[in-house]
Design a protein around this motif. Structure first.
Motif, PDB file in Angstrom:
ATOM      1  N   LYS A  76      -6.336  92.834  58.153  1.00 13.75           N
ATOM      2  CA  LYS A  76      -5.155  93.568  57.719  1.00 13.75           C
ATOM      3  C   LYS A  76      -4.254  92.681  56.865  1.00 13.75           C
ATOM      4  N   ALA A  77      -4.034  91.440  57.334  1.00 12.34           N
ATOM      5  CA  ALA A  77      -3.195  90.512  56.568  1.00 12.34           C
ATOM      6  C   ALA A  77      -3.842  90.223  55.218  1.00 12.34           C
ATOM      7  N   LEU A  78      -5.158  90.028  55.245  1.00 11.59           N
ATOM      8  CA  LEU A  78      -5.865  89.747  53.996  1.00 11.59           C
ATOM      9  C   LEU A  78      -5.745  90.917  53.033  1.00 11.59           C
ATOM     10  N   ALA A  79      -5.909  92.133  53.556  1.00  8.02           N
ATOM     11  CA  ALA A  79      -5.841  93.317  52.699  1.00  8.02           C
ATOM     12  C   ALA A  79      -4.458  93.435  52.067  1.00  8.02           C
ATOM     13  N   THR A  80      -3.427  93.179  52.870  1.00  4.08           N
ATOM     14  CA  THR A  80      -2.054  93.279  52.348  1.00  4.08           C
ATOM     15  C   THR A  80      -1.846  92.284  51.214  1.00  4.08           C
ATOM     16  N   ILE A  81      -2.305  91.058  51.446  1.00  2.52           N
ATOM     17  CA  ILE A  81      -2.101  90.023  50.442  1.00  2.52           C
ATOM     18  C   ILE A  81      -2.902  90.289  49.174  1.00  2.52           C
ATOM     19  N   ARG A  82      -4.150  90.668  49.366  1.00  2.00           N
ATOM     20  CA  ARG A  82      -5.004  90.831  48.187  1.00  2.00           C
ATOM     21  C   ARG A  82      -4.563  91.970  47.290  1.00  2.00           C
ATOM     22  N   LYS A  83      -3.854  92.934  47.859  1.00  2.00           N
ATOM     23  CA  LYS A  83      -3.307  94.008  47.037  1.00  2.00           C
ATOM     24  C   LYS A  83      -2.228  93.481  46.098  1.00  2.00           C
ATOM     25  N   GLU A  84      -1.575  92.409  46.506  1.00  2.00           N
ATOM     26  CA  GLU A  84      -0.445  91.885  45.739  1.00  2.00           C
ATOM     27  C   GLU A  84      -0.806  90.675  44.885  1.00  2.00           C
ATOM     28  N   VAL A  85      -2.014  90.157  45.105  1.00  2.00           N
ATOM     29  CA  VAL A  85      -2.418  88.930  44.417  1.00  2.00           C
ATOM     30  C   VAL A  85      -3.676  89.191  43.590  1.00  2.00           C
ATOM     31  N   GLY A  86      -3.560  89.039  42.284  1.00  2.00           N
ATOM     32  CA  GLY A  86      -4.727  89.232  41.428  1.00  2.00           C
ATOM     33  C   GLY A  86      -5.421  87.903  41.191  1.00  2.00           C
ATOM     34  N   MET A  87      -6.750  87.971  40.913  1.00  2.00           N
ATOM     35  CA  MET A  87      -7.444  86.715  40.655  1.00  2.00           C
ATOM     36  C   MET A  87      -8.397  86.839  39.468  1.00  2.00           C
ATOM     37  N   VAL A  88      -8.403  85.802  38.652  1.00  2.00           N
ATOM     38  CA  VAL A  88      -9.318  85.746  37.509  1.00  2.00           C
ATOM     39  C   VAL A  88     -10.223  84.531  37.716  1.00  2.00           C
ATOM     40  N   PHE A  89     -11.544  84.766  37.594  1.00  2.00           N
ATOM     41  CA  PHE A  89     -12.520  83.733  37.931  1.00  2.00           C
ATOM     42  C   PHE A  89     -13.081  83.052  36.684  1.00  2.00           C
ATOM     43  N   GLN A  90     -13.607  81.872  36.905  1.00  2.00           N
ATOM     44  CA  GLN A  90     -14.252  81.144  35.811  1.00  2.00           C
ATOM     45  C   GLN A  90     -15.404  81.960  35.217  1.00  2.00           C
ATOM     46  N   ASN A  93     -16.932  87.484  36.699  1.00  2.00           N
ATOM     47  CA  ASN A  93     -17.294  88.355  37.820  1.00  2.00           C
ATOM     48  C   ASN A  93     -16.969  89.824  37.575  1.00  2.00           C
ATOM     49  N   LEU A  94     -17.196  90.271  36.355  1.00  2.00           N
ATOM     50  CA  LEU A  94     -17.072  91.713  36.105  1.00  2.00           C
ATOM     51  C   LEU A  94     -18.231  92.411  36.796  1.00  2.00           C
ATOM     52  N   PHE A  95     -18.072  93.702  37.054  1.00  2.00           N
ATOM     53  CA  PHE A  95     -19.130  94.455  37.716  1.00  2.00           C
ATOM     54  C   PHE A  95     -20.111  94.972  36.661  1.00  2.00           C
ATOM     55  N   PRO A  96     -21.319  94.431  36.611  1.00  2.00           N
ATOM     56  CA  PRO A  96     -22.219  94.732  35.494  1.00  2.00           C
ATOM     57  C   PRO A  96     -22.715  96.179  35.475  1.00  2.00           C
ATOM     58  N   HIS A  97     -22.626  96.865  36.632  1.00  2.00           N
ATOM     59  CA  HIS A  97     -23.157  98.234  36.686  1.00  2.00           C
ATOM     60  C   HIS A  97     -22.110  99.264  36.281  1.00  2.00           C
ATOM     61  N   LEU A  98     -20.905  98.816  35.983  1.00  2.00           N
ATOM     62  CA  LEU A  98     -19.841  99.749  35.609  1.00  2.00           C
ATOM     63  C   LEU A  98     -19.366  99.456  34.189  1.00  2.00           C
ATOM     64  N   THR A  99     -18.917 100.510  33.497  1.00  2.00           N
ATOM     65  CA  THR A  99     -18.366 100.283  32.165  1.00  2.00           C
ATOM     66  C   THR A  99     -17.061  99.485  32.313  1.00  2.00           C
ATOM     67  N   VAL A 100     -16.619  98.969  31.171  1.00  2.00           N
ATOM     68  CA  VAL A 100     -15.387  98.197  31.148  1.00  2.00           C
ATOM     69  C   VAL A 100     -14.231  98.992  31.775  1.00  2.00           C
TER      70      VAL A 100
END
Lengths: 248, 221
Positions: A76-90, A93-100
């Motif tokens: 629950k704590a993780l879910a709350t935080i991750r909703k408010e914190v965005g992350m961009v990776f090296q 990690n885009l989802f290859p099976h979905l369009t942009v």
């Protein structure tokens, strides 16, 4: 104003390896904090702790008034935080099976239950903002690295985060594409986004950072305004690191 | 004496043999459908972090991969009635054997498929606020499933051919039909030739279908 991120004496191990040592760090709303250091110094691990992608062993961590406990927080704590914190990776990690566009729509629809047409509209607005509105229906593999990373930024922004984490966002890019990604990040900083950025782009750090942190072997050895850290480093480790990265 | 392929005998056998095809298909695809469900279930259990969930999956997989399917179906058909105190329908026994056997192999296909997806994919999902199940089912699984299509097709073909062994429990599938027919006409060469062609027709159409599905699936990655 209360801090968005606050770490106190945070320690992290990978087995016997002590990767983060007594880290004390706070980030205020609107602040851009750039973390520099050699490979393996623990800088990526540090920001991965902020959204709970890494657990830590001891100390305290509060993100956006939510406590993340050592050794695994509640979902629950993780879910709350991750909703408010965005992350961009090296590695984007885009989802290859979905369009942009669908890459960007996924989280708002699943997590915030935004309806499809609203999510599509937001996605288009964000794609225009990062300069690739015309690529909405393509798949990630059809885009250049720089474009993919801009999509990844738009995808994180779609959740309207209060804090953005960037984990070496330009390290996997060809040199000619680094600029377009840094431009988008520069724009975000200008609009007041709170950012923690791990990068090797010293020019960007000097220009955009409110504060630069140098990490050496899991410890913060120097911290300050970019002009102080870059022009007048106090610690000899910082001096030697900077002399190596700034020479070329 | 010179052997002569008796075309008339081969052609005459076709209508009788065709009666076995629905059984072959029913046992194969009925069994594979259940096997796929078992494969997803046990395959996902086998990559769980908790040992007490992983173990049952490992035991199931090792037992059904490590013993011959012929023994499995004999056990189900002749052995289980002793345990449950009543006869088992041969058709049900055949479907159960294919289901349990293919399920074990498909578990491994599922495990491999899921593990082949880069960790960064789940990290991206989680970092966007998706729950673990959401991350798995909307990000990891669709990509893993695409990679699973070729080995799943392979398993389907193996299972279709495995059903030929079930003539031993008297299911009226293709081989059984052939045996009964030969018992009356003594045209083994011609009849088994036709039986083989019928298996080929089934497996080749499946191969073509799968290649089509694969091409469509891969076009978007």
């Amino acid at each position: 104003m209360t801090d968005i991120v606050s770490m106190q004496r945070l320690n992290k191990y990978f087995g016997d390896l002590h990767v983060l040592k007594d880290i004390d760090l706070t980030v205020k709303p609107g602040e851009v904090v750039v973390i520099i250091g050699a490979s393996g110094s623990g800088k990526s691990t540090l920001i991965r702790c902020v959204n709970g992608l890494e657990e830590y062993e001891s100390g305290a961590l509060t993100v956006d008034s939510e406590k993340l406990a050592p050794k695994g927080s509640s979902q629950k704590a993780l879910a709350t935080i991750r909703k408010e914190v965005g992350m961009v990776f090296q590695q984007f990690n885009l989802f290859p099976h979905l369009t942009v566009q669908k890459n960007i729509m996924l989280a708002p629809m699943k997590v915030k239950e935004v309806d499809k047409s609203a999510a599509a509209k937001t996605a288009m607005r964000l794609l225009d903002r990062v300069g690739i509105g015309s690529q909405a229906d393509k798949y990630p593999s059809q885009l250049s690295g720089g474009q993919q990373q801009r999509v990844a930024i738009a995808r994180a922004l779609a959740m309207e985060p209060r804090l953005m984490l960037f984990d070496e966002p330009t390290s996997a890019l060809d040199p000619e594409m680094i600029g377009e990604v840094l431009d988008v990040m520069r724009g975000l900083a200008k609009e007041g986004m709170t950012m923690m950025v791990v990068t090797h782009e010293m020019g960007f750090a000097r220009e955009v950072a409110d504060r630069v942190i140098y990490i050496h072997e899991g410890q913060i050895v120097e911290e300050g305004k970019p002009e102080d850290v870059f022009d007048n480093p106090q610690n000899e480790r910082t001096q030697s690191f900077l002399s190596r990265v700034l020479k070329h | 004496m010179e052997f002569q392929f008796d075309w008339q005998a081969a052609i005459d056998s076709i209508p009788y043999l065709l009666k076995g095809v629905p059984y072959t298909l029913l046992i194969s695809f009925g069994g594979l459908a259940i096997g796929f469900a078992l494969g997803i279930f046990f395959g996902l259990l086998s990559i769980n972090k908790k040992w007490f969930l992983r173990w049952p999956a490992t035991i199931y997989i090792e037992i059904f991969r490590g013993t011959p399917i012929l023994v499995q179906v004999l056990f189900i058909f002749y052995g289980l009635p002793d345990l449950i105190g009543g006869p088992i329908d041969p058709l049900a026994a055949g479907i159960a054997a294919i289901a349990l056997n293919s399920g074990a192999y498909i578990s491994e296909v599922v495990r491999g498929g899921v593990q082949s997806i880069d960790k960064g994919q789940s990290e991206a999902g989680l970092s966007l606020g998706l729950s673990r199940p959401q991350t798995f089912w909307s990000i990891v699984w669709p990509q893993a499933f695409r990679r699973m299509i070729p080995p799943l097709g392979n398993q389907a073909i193996v299972s279709i051919k495995d059903t030929s062994l079930f003539s031993v429990i008297g299911v009226g599938e293709l081989v059984r039909q052939g045996q009964v027919y030969i018992a009356n006409t003594f045209t083994a060469f011609e009849v088994y030739f036709v039986v083989a062609i019928m298996y080929l027709c089934i497996t080749l159409s499946l191969s073509l279908l799968l290649r089509f599905a694969e091409r469509r699936g891969l076009a978007s990655t």
